[in-house]
Enzyme design. Structure first.
Site, PDB file in Angstrom:
ATOM      1  N   SER A 127      41.447  31.197  46.202  1.00 27.05           N
ATOM      2  CA  SER A 127      40.890  31.259  47.552  1.00 27.05           C
ATOM      3  C   SER A 127      40.481  29.856  47.980  1.00 27.05           C
ATOM      4  O   SER A 127      40.170  29.006  47.128  1.00 27.05           O
ATOM      5  CB  SER A 127      39.659  32.175  47.572  1.00 27.05           C
ATOM      6  OG  SER A 127      38.958  32.072  48.796  1.00 27.05           O
ATOM      7  N   TYR A 135      32.059  35.806  43.835  1.00 26.43           N
ATOM      8  CA  TYR A 135      33.457  35.708  44.259  1.00 26.43           C
ATOM      9  C   TYR A 135      33.902  34.251  44.325  1.00 26.43           C
ATOM     10  O   TYR A 135      34.954  33.884  43.781  1.00 26.43           O
ATOM     11  CB  TYR A 135      33.654  36.379  45.617  1.00 26.43           C
ATOM     12  CG  TYR A 135      35.070  36.256  46.129  1.00 26.43           C
ATOM     13  CD1 TYR A 135      36.045  37.163  45.738  1.00 26.43           C
ATOM     14  CD2 TYR A 135      35.436  35.237  47.004  1.00 26.43           C
ATOM     15  CE1 TYR A 135      37.351  37.056  46.192  1.00 26.43           C
ATOM     16  CE2 TYR A 135      36.735  35.120  47.474  1.00 26.43           C
ATOM     17  CZ  TYR A 135      37.693  36.026  47.062  1.00 26.43           C
ATOM     18  OH  TYR A 135      38.991  35.903  47.511  1.00 26.43           O
TER      19      TYR A 135
END
Length: 252
Positions: free
Chosen positions: A139, A152
């Site tokens: 990400s 995350y």
């Protein structure tokens, strides 16, 4: 990377980025196995398409990974591409008393241990293939974290570092390691995300990503233009400004 004639495993293939990448690769002449927890969602991904199969898998379960890998290799000995795409993302409140660790622990099990275990299960086989790929989906938040989702963001930073190390260790083998680092994309990863106007439309992300995969010299890091600002923040010396800008959007 060769974009046809592969046998591809796509974890997290029941929705979002995984679903659309799986469909794109199938349309280009690949055998694609989509894996995930929900059989119904996987069947929706396939939608009657030829050269696609669905297998249920819980990537947070080490025993499930081991049995899944053994069965998959027995059925698909030509497997040569593994996409570690499955992941979860949720907000955490570190001002709570006591702090609830459930989200952080589930995130580590799914986003870090899952792809590490899955890669370990398939790697001896992949090393015997003439040309193989391990694609780790990280990400843009690996480079500039979103403070509301610390586990995350940290999990994706960990997978970025792990991908770099794995690539180095496998440099003299037939296995290439590719990192795919999306920006915020309009999917159902988090509530309301699919309708967020500031996020990249899923179709646009898939099109730009497939263009990179279609190059003969696919880069080690596949990063669409909208995520490059995050990737370059440290080197450009504007990390603090980008961090504040990113996180200010999520106050409240």
């Amino acid at each position: 990377m060769k974009t046809s004639g592969n046998t591809i495993l796509m974890t997290g293939g029941g929705s979002g980025i995984g679903r659309e990448l799986a469909r794109e690769f199938q349309a280009r002449g690949n055998m694609v196995i989509v894996a995930g927890r929900r059989a119904e969602a996987l069947e929706e991904t396939i939608g009657g398409r030829a050269a696609m199969q669905a297998r249920t898998l819980d990537v947070s379960d080490a025993a499930d990974i081991a049995s899944f890998a053994a069965k998959l290799l027995a059925d698909f000995p030509s497997l040569n591409v593994v996409f570690n795409n499955a992941g979860i993302m949720a907000r955490e409140d570190w001002k709570a008393d006591p702090v609830d660790l459930a989200v952080a622990e589930a995130t580590v099990a799914t986003n870090i241990l899952g792809p590490i275990r899955l890669t370990a299960a398939f790697l001896p086989h992949l090393c015997k293939q003439a040309a193989a790929r391990v694609v780790n989906v990280t990400s843009g938040l690996a480079f500039v974290p979103l403070a509301h989702t610390p586990a995350y963001s940290a999990s994706k930073a960990a997978m970025h570092a792990w991908s770099q190390s794995l690539r180095w260790q496998l440099r003299d083998t037939s296995v290439d390691v590719i990192e795919l680092a999306p920006p915020g994309v309009q999917t159902d990863l988090t509530p309301g995300q699919s309708a967020r106007e500031t996020y990249m439309p899923l179709a646009d992300f898939i099109a730009e990503t497939m263009e990179s995969f279609g190059r003969e010299d696919t880069p080690d890091e596949v990063i669409v233009q909208r995520a490059k600002m995050l990737r370059a923040a440290e080197a450009a010396g504007n990390f603090d400004q980008i961090f504040e800008m990113l996180n200010a959007r999520y106050e409240g």
